[in-house]
Motif scaffolding. Sequence first.
Motif, PDB file in Angstrom:
ATOM      1  N   PHE A 138       9.212  41.166  -5.639  1.00 17.28           N
ATOM      2  CA  PHE A 138       8.405  40.462  -4.885  1.00 17.28           C
ATOM      3  C   PHE A 138       7.947  40.312  -3.991  1.00 17.28           C
ATOM      4  O   PHE A 138       6.750  40.068  -3.296  1.00 17.28           O
ATOM      5  CB  PHE A 138       7.096  39.751  -6.238  1.00 17.28           C
ATOM      6  CG  PHE A 138       7.867  41.051  -7.271  1.00 17.28           C
ATOM      7  CD1 PHE A 138       6.597  42.622  -7.499  1.00 17.28           C
ATOM      8  CD2 PHE A 138       8.118  40.086  -8.832  1.00 17.28           C
ATOM      9  CE1 PHE A 138       6.906  42.900  -8.470  1.00 17.28           C
ATOM     10  CE2 PHE A 138       7.988  40.723  -9.805  1.00 17.28           C
ATOM     11  CZ  PHE A 138       7.507  41.984  -9.990  1.00 17.28           C
ATOM     12  N   ASP A 139       8.517  39.323  -3.925  1.00 22.63           N
ATOM     13  CA  ASP A 139       8.294  37.931  -2.451  1.00 22.63           C
ATOM     14  C   ASP A 139       9.136  38.802  -1.293  1.00 22.63           C
ATOM     15  O   ASP A 139       8.262  38.128  -0.105  1.00 22.63           O
ATOM     16  CB  ASP A 139       9.028  36.400  -2.650  1.00 22.63           C
ATOM     17  CG  ASP A 139      10.396  36.757  -2.986  1.00 22.63           C
ATOM     18  OD1 ASP A 139      11.067  38.334  -2.512  1.00 22.63           O
ATOM     19  OD2 ASP A 139      11.583  35.916  -2.517  1.00 22.63           O
ATOM     20  N   THR A 140       9.577  39.977  -0.910  1.00 23.82           N
ATOM     21  CA  THR A 140       9.215  40.687  -0.108  1.00 23.82           C
ATOM     22  C   THR A 140       8.995  41.630   0.257  1.00 23.82           C
ATOM     23  O   THR A 140       9.017  42.827   0.893  1.00 23.82           O
ATOM     24  CB  THR A 140      11.445  40.791   0.712  1.00 23.82           C
ATOM     25  OG1 THR A 140      11.264  41.163  -1.211  1.00 23.82           O
ATOM     26  CG2 THR A 140      11.837  39.624   0.267  1.00 23.82           C
ATOM     27  N   LEU A 141       7.950  42.167  -0.681  1.00 28.31           N
ATOM     28  CA  LEU A 141       7.385  43.593  -1.196  1.00 28.31           C
ATOM     29  C   LEU A 141       6.436  43.449   0.239  1.00 28.31           C
ATOM     30  O   LEU A 141       6.354  45.081   0.559  1.00 28.31           O
ATOM     31  CB  LEU A 141       6.842  43.733  -2.677  1.00 28.31           C
ATOM     32  CG  LEU A 141       5.882  44.987  -3.241  1.00 28.31           C
ATOM     33  CD1 LEU A 141       6.914  45.741  -2.634  1.00 28.31           C
ATOM     34  CD2 LEU A 141       5.315  45.012  -3.555  1.00 28.31           C
ATOM     35  N   PHE A 164       0.832  45.965 -13.526  1.00 29.50           N
ATOM     36  CA  PHE A 164       0.404  45.976 -14.709  1.00 29.50           C
ATOM     37  C   PHE A 164       1.883  45.601 -16.009  1.00 29.50           C
ATOM     38  O   PHE A 164       1.827  45.053 -16.459  1.00 29.50           O
ATOM     39  CB  PHE A 164      -0.234  48.015 -14.863  1.00 29.50           C
ATOM     40  CG  PHE A 164       1.389  48.178 -15.660  1.00 29.50           C
ATOM     41  CD1 PHE A 164       2.041  48.733 -16.729  1.00 29.50           C
ATOM     42  CD2 PHE A 164       2.066  48.378 -14.489  1.00 29.50           C
ATOM     43  CE1 PHE A 164       2.848  49.735 -16.693  1.00 29.50           C
ATOM     44  CE2 PHE A 164       2.802  49.941 -14.620  1.00 29.50           C
ATOM     45  CZ  PHE A 164       3.573  50.478 -15.951  1.00 29.50           C
ATOM     46  N   SER A 165       2.493  45.528 -15.195  1.00 26.79           N
ATOM     47  CA  SER A 165       4.263  45.335 -15.475  1.00 26.79           C
ATOM     48  C   SER A 165       4.671  44.045 -15.620  1.00 26.79           C
ATOM     49  O   SER A 165       5.755  44.065 -16.357  1.00 26.79           O
ATOM     50  CB  SER A 165       5.009  46.793 -15.379  1.00 26.79           C
ATOM     51  OG  SER A 165       5.949  45.788 -14.567  1.00 26.79           O
ATOM     52  N   SER A 166       3.794  43.265 -14.663  1.00 26.15           N
ATOM     53  CA  SER A 166       4.839  42.205 -14.389  1.00 26.15           C
ATOM     54  C   SER A 166       3.494  40.826 -14.467  1.00 26.15           C
ATOM     55  O   SER A 166       3.968  39.827 -14.327  1.00 26.15           O
ATOM     56  CB  SER A 166       5.908  41.573 -13.019  1.00 26.15           C
ATOM     57  OG  SER A 166       4.511  42.493 -12.032  1.00 26.15           O
ATOM     58  N   GLY A 167       2.123  41.679 -13.698  1.00 26.91           N
ATOM     59  CA  GLY A 167       1.104  40.635 -13.784  1.00 26.91           C
ATOM     60  C   GLY A 167       1.318  39.396 -12.328  1.00 26.91           C
ATOM     61  O   GLY A 167      -0.021  38.951 -11.750  1.00 26.91           O
ATOM     62  N   ALA A 168       3.001  40.577 -11.412  1.00 28.68           N
ATOM     63  CA  ALA A 168       2.354  39.896 -10.211  1.00 28.68           C
ATOM     64  C   ALA A 168       1.517  40.435  -8.981  1.00 28.68           C
ATOM     65  O   ALA A 168       0.935  41.841  -9.531  1.00 28.68           O
ATOM     66  CB  ALA A 168       3.394  40.397  -9.285  1.00 28.68           C
ATOM     67  N   ILE A 169       1.061  39.839  -8.206  1.00 31.54           N
ATOM     68  CA  ILE A 169      -0.125  39.737  -7.559  1.00 31.54           C
ATOM     69  C   ILE A 169       0.389  40.921  -5.638  1.00 31.54           C
ATOM     70  O   ILE A 169       2.057  40.945  -5.419  1.00 31.54           O
ATOM     71  CB  ILE A 169      -0.692  38.768  -5.849  1.00 31.54           C
ATOM     72  CG1 ILE A 169      -1.427  38.208  -7.387  1.00 31.54           C
ATOM     73  CG2 ILE A 169      -1.710  38.981  -4.974  1.00 31.54           C
ATOM     74  CD1 ILE A 169      -2.358  38.314  -8.230  1.00 31.54           C
ATOM     75  N   GLY A 170       0.110  42.277  -5.958  1.00 34.60           N
ATOM     76  CA  GLY A 170       0.661  42.500  -4.864  1.00 34.60           C
ATOM     77  C   GLY A 170       0.211  43.305  -3.357  1.00 34.60           C
ATOM     78  O   GLY A 170      -0.097  41.465  -3.186  1.00 34.60           O
TER      79      GLY A 170
END
Length: 392
Positions: A138-141, A164-170
């Motif tokens: 996610f940190d490089t997305l 939805f599958s992780s809760g990570a911010i886009g």
Amino acid sequence: MSLDLTAHFSRFLGAAPGRIHLAAHSHHYWPDASASGQERAWADAARLADQKWSTVFEEVVPAVQQAIAARLSLPDPTTITFAPNTHEFLKRLLSCFPADRPVRILSSDAEFHSFSRQTARLEEDGLIVVDRVTAEPFDTLADRLCEKAAAGGHDMVFVSQVFFSSGAIGPDIAALAAAVPDPETFVVVDGYHGFMAVPTDLSAVSQRIFYVAGGYKYAMSGEGACFLHCPPGYGPRPRDTGWYAAFAALEEAGGGVGYSRDGMRFFGSTFDPSGLYRMQAVFAWMDEIGLTVPAIHAHVLGLQDRFLAGTEKEKIVPLTSARLVTPVGANVNRGHFLTFETPDAGSLHRRLLAENIVTDVRGDRLRFGFACYHTEASIDRAIKRIASVLRT
């Protein structure tokens, strides 16, 4: 910031007092105020019969538009339209593009089923082409997605605000929109796990992006109340169209199929308005008690930290040994659920559910969702119950 709103959720909490509900990201409890909205919808239908639609479109719809716009910092509430579900909006958006070639879409591999299933099916028939960027790490997305967007050649860029599958911010919405070189490309943000959970200001991109979300989760309003913010000028005449999309054009002269110029151009047809009544009542309740999205978000993040600390203290090994997919750390923002990746996710979910502890499972990911109706004390009790179940 810690909240205690249990008195405002007495009907849901009282209906199943033994249940520990840690799936607010999947089915959020409704506050008691929503019942007054439901009752008003029934009363209006009985009192007004055929004439109820004037009340719906002249009172309820504008009130909900205003409330949503205020929470998203949108300058014009009339850019907001409604549908029973977000799938309707996806079909309508896709119907805006030329029919003589495949629609070219840039997205991620972590989008919700409303998007991923429909696009996969259309790909089978060669009607669209989807370029999917791997969401993790996610940190490089954000950099990877913006780089792909900057290359151009897409009709649509579609990505979640919170996955939805992780809760990570886009990715940052404004940065993503700025990276798209073609001003005619649709930029669509799936805000279902962001709206009313993560504080969101769309004022800088209101003229550029579509934003879709709904009431089933953090807006606390239940089913049938989804919305789409439609930037001016984008998709003036969707082929997938219902007769409500012509309300503002019914009296215009000229041939052809007419459309409203505001967000109503993406409206469908006859629907059950009770979800909007509930949503109006929920927003009014929030305003009355001064409840804000930043306050809810701070409360939920605090509960998540408390939950994680509790799993360590109680040595709940099935959770502490699992991979915490959701980014957690100092100054790291995240959505309102924690995701644990483990091959035992399904069995853990079933064991907890057998003891009336409600979580949610997606493949090898076990999700725990937190909400404004949880308190620190209720999370402490939940941890004790979870520990007793998963130790056996």
